[in-house]
Design an enzyme around this catalytic site. Structure first.
Site, PDB file in Angstrom:
ATOM      1  N   CYS A 121     -12.228  -7.907  20.901  1.00  0.00           N
ATOM      2  CA  CYS A 121     -13.375  -7.121  20.373  1.00  0.00           C
ATOM      3  C   CYS A 121     -14.877  -7.894  21.291  1.00  0.00           C
ATOM      4  CB  CYS A 121     -13.769  -7.165  18.870  1.00  0.00           C
ATOM      5  SG  CYS A 121     -13.715  -8.452  18.163  1.00  0.00           S
ATOM      6  N   SER A 164     -16.316  -8.645   9.394  1.00  0.00           N
ATOM      7  CA  SER A 164     -15.259  -7.777   9.643  1.00  0.00           C
ATOM      8  C   SER A 164     -14.184  -7.953  10.595  1.00  0.00           C
ATOM      9  CB  SER A 164     -16.064  -6.399   9.473  1.00  0.00           C
ATOM     10  OG  SER A 164     -16.981  -6.519  10.716  1.00  0.00           O
ATOM     11  N   SER A 172       0.715  -1.303  -0.038  1.00  0.00           N
ATOM     12  CA  SER A 172       0.016   0.041   0.161  1.00  0.00           C
ATOM     13  C   SER A 172       0.782   1.344  -0.086  1.00  0.00           C
ATOM     14  CB  SER A 172      -1.001  -0.087   1.307  1.00  0.00           C
ATOM     15  OG  SER A 172      -1.603  -1.090   1.327  1.00  0.00           O
ATOM     16  N   HIS A 199     -20.960  -7.929  16.023  1.00  0.00           N
ATOM     17  CA  HIS A 199     -21.035  -8.940  16.638  1.00  0.00           C
ATOM     18  C   HIS A 199     -22.318  -9.134  17.475  1.00  0.00           C
ATOM     19  CE1 HIS A 199     -17.048  -9.769  15.029  1.00  0.00           C
ATOM     20  NE2 HIS A 199     -16.490  -9.748  16.431  1.00  0.00           N
TER      21      HIS A 199
END
Ligand code: NAP
Length: 345
Positions: free
Chosen positions: A129, A159, A41, A242
């Protein structure tokens, strides 16, 4: 401390892109933004405020002059480069699992244990998360009735496995519907109209890494090693946010109405339900939202002092980028406070 020189490592990733947008949306005082990603990138650009930022590859002098660096490029990158950033006097907020278990590294959910930030030595870890979403609802109840045991099943979005996993889900679904073959890039199993156990490393005890993170991190954040927790983590064909089915047993009785009352007042958490329509939080409700959503709190009919809860949250935001930016905001606020106090003395 005024405006800061900020670095974002993993700037092109699912979490990194959210961090950059949040810095802009939340008016974080950024004097300079430097963005890092892989060699592939390097040289491309991304937008921040009204300017284009050129993405750089990491090198030994990448962090010179930076005040604070967000890492979200995986744990091997954090292990290799966070020490370099610390050596160059930058504060590091790390989204990976590299340092979460280190007793010298605070593991922070601002609404739950911001006090632990005081012990930081320049490096702060952002929790897993699924653990953040879980504890946003359980920590306030733990303060009242003391958690004894948690049984949690997760329904984790694509994701959570990064930007490429989202592409896999979208493109594989399209290929499935148009009867074309598709070669997945990161997802290990058929994903369209399917689900599979969480794709993290499987341990000898039969648990995957993600499930063990939920146990270890819950104990560290709530500072209570007596809490028992068993998790089953599942990847579902949802793009973002989630969901978690939670059974929580407490040492003391706690009525669902009292739990609703407490959670309604909890910052960063919203109760979302319509019992008449049998409607409870869904991933599409949480996507793009800062709050974690909770509903369907009910007494466990099989166990005294236990509640069932349903939790949904945007894991790219509160489960990662937002939590990290909130940590930076507290550090900034505390630094401003200290310098103000010094001026007054
Ligand atoms: N996704 C979530 O919901 C979530 C939640 C909590 C924590 N996390 C953690 O956050 C981290 C990032 O996750 P993600 O979902 O954003 O992953 P991702 O979408 O796959 O992004 C990974 C990022 O790392 C960069 N990268 C890869 N190799 C690199 C290298 N050698 N040097 C510098 N940068 C490199 C990638 O750059 P290129 O684009 O150039 O490859 C990309 O910007 C992981 O540690 C993950 O466990 C993720």
């Amino acid at each position: 401390m005024g405006a800061l020189r900020i670095g974002v490592v993993g700037a092109t990733g699912a979490v990194g892109q959210e961090i950059i947008q949040l810095l802009e949306k939340r008016f974080f005082p950024v004097l300079e933004l430097r963005c890092f990603a892989s060699m592939k990138s390097a040289g491309s650009t991304l937008s921040f405020r009204d300017s284009k930022i050129v993405i750089e590859a990491l090198g030994p002098s990448s962090f010179k002059g930076l005040d604070l660096v967000f890492f979200s490029a995986g744990s091997s990158i954090s292990k290799q480069w966070a020490p370099v950033a610390l050596k160059d006097d930058a504060i590091v907020v790390d989204n990976s699992s590299a340092f979460r278990k280190d007793p010298n590294v605070p593991l922070i959910i601002p609404e739950v244990n911001a006090h632990a930030l005081k012990t930081n030595q320049g490096l702060i870890a952002n929790p897993n998360c699924a653990t953040i979403l879980l504890l946003m609802a359980l920590a306030p109840l733990h303060r009242l009735a003391k958690l004894k045991r948690v049984v949690v099943s997760t329904y984790q979005a694509a994701s959570g496995a990064g930007a490429k996993a989202m592409q896999d889900l979208e493109q594989e679904t399209h290929a499935f519907l148009t009867n074309r073959p598709y070669t997945r890039s990161v997802v290990p199993f058929p994903y369209a109209f399917n689900l599979f156990l969480h794709n993290s490393a499987l341990h000898d005890n039969g648990y995957v890494e993600e499930e063990l993170k939920m146990l270890i991190e819950t104990r560290k954040i709530l500072e209570d090693d007596s809490i028992r927790l068993t998790a089953t983590c599942v990847r579902v064909p949802v793009l973002r946010s989630h969901s978690e089915s939670v059974n929580a047993e407490f040492h003391f009785p706690i009525d669902p109405s009292r739990a609703y009352e407490i959670l309604q007042k909890t910052p960063g958490l919203s109760i979302l339900e319509d019992r008449v329509c049998n409607r409870f939080p869904m991933p599409i409700d949480a996507t793009g939202q800062y709050d974690v959503f909770c509903g369907r709190i009910r007494k466990d009919l099989s166990q005294d002092n236990a509640l069932d809860l349903w939790i949904v949250g945007d894991q790219l935001l509160k489960g990662a980028a937002l939590n990290a930016v909130q940590i930076a905001e507290i550090l900034l606020h505390d630094a401003l406070d200290t310098s103000r106090k010094k001026t007054l003395l």
